[in-house]
Design a protein around this motif. Sequence first.
Motif, PDB file in Angstrom:
ATOM      1  N   MET A   1      49.447 -44.912   1.661  1.00  0.00           N
ATOM      2  CA  MET A   1      49.136 -46.277   2.502  1.00  0.00           C
ATOM      3  C   MET A   1      47.478 -47.192   2.933  1.00  0.00           C
ATOM      4  O   MET A   1      47.813 -46.104   3.697  1.00  0.00           O
TER       5      MET A   1
ATOM      6  N   VAL B   1      53.408 -54.395   7.744  1.00  0.00           N
ATOM      7  CA  VAL B   1      53.709 -53.535   8.953  1.00  0.00           C
ATOM      8  C   VAL B   1      53.229 -54.924   9.983  1.00  0.00           C
ATOM      9  O   VAL B   1      54.073 -55.171  10.875  1.00  0.00           O
TER      10      VAL B   1
ATOM     11  N   ASP C   1      47.109 -52.464   4.110  1.00  0.00           N
ATOM     12  CA  ASP C   1      48.144 -52.488   3.585  1.00  0.00           C
ATOM     13  C   ASP C   1      48.696 -52.704   5.088  1.00  0.00           C
ATOM     14  O   ASP C   1      50.236 -52.868   5.313  1.00  0.00           O
ATOM     15  N   TYR C   2      48.810 -51.672   5.860  1.00  0.00           N
ATOM     16  CA  TYR C   2      49.975 -51.232   7.361  1.00  0.00           C
ATOM     17  C   TYR C   2      49.131 -52.787   7.937  1.00  0.00           C
ATOM     18  O   TYR C   2      50.379 -52.903   8.404  1.00  0.00           O
TER      19      TYR C   2
END
Length: 90
Positions: free
Chosen positions: A1, A10, A5-6
């Motif tokens: 990741m 998230v 993407d994080y």
Amino acid sequence: MTLVDYLYYVIMPILVISAILIFWRVLKGPSIADKVIALDLLITTGIGTIGVYSMIYRHSTLLDTALILALIAFLSTVALSYYLEKRKRK
């Protein structure tokens, strides 16, 4: 990741959910002081969203907008706090 993407999967959903909950507090706050604090927190969450968006899409010009928004939020919070304090004295 990766970091992008994080940030995208998230951090952005956490910021959006917190913005929705804070907006609920702005609408239903029991006192005007709670609403002022919630509005300041909502603006701070928006600044965080702008920061994450600028990191994901690599637009550094949006950080200037976030800085100006932070300054306006600080000044409006100080002004409203001063107003509330003056109102109590009368």
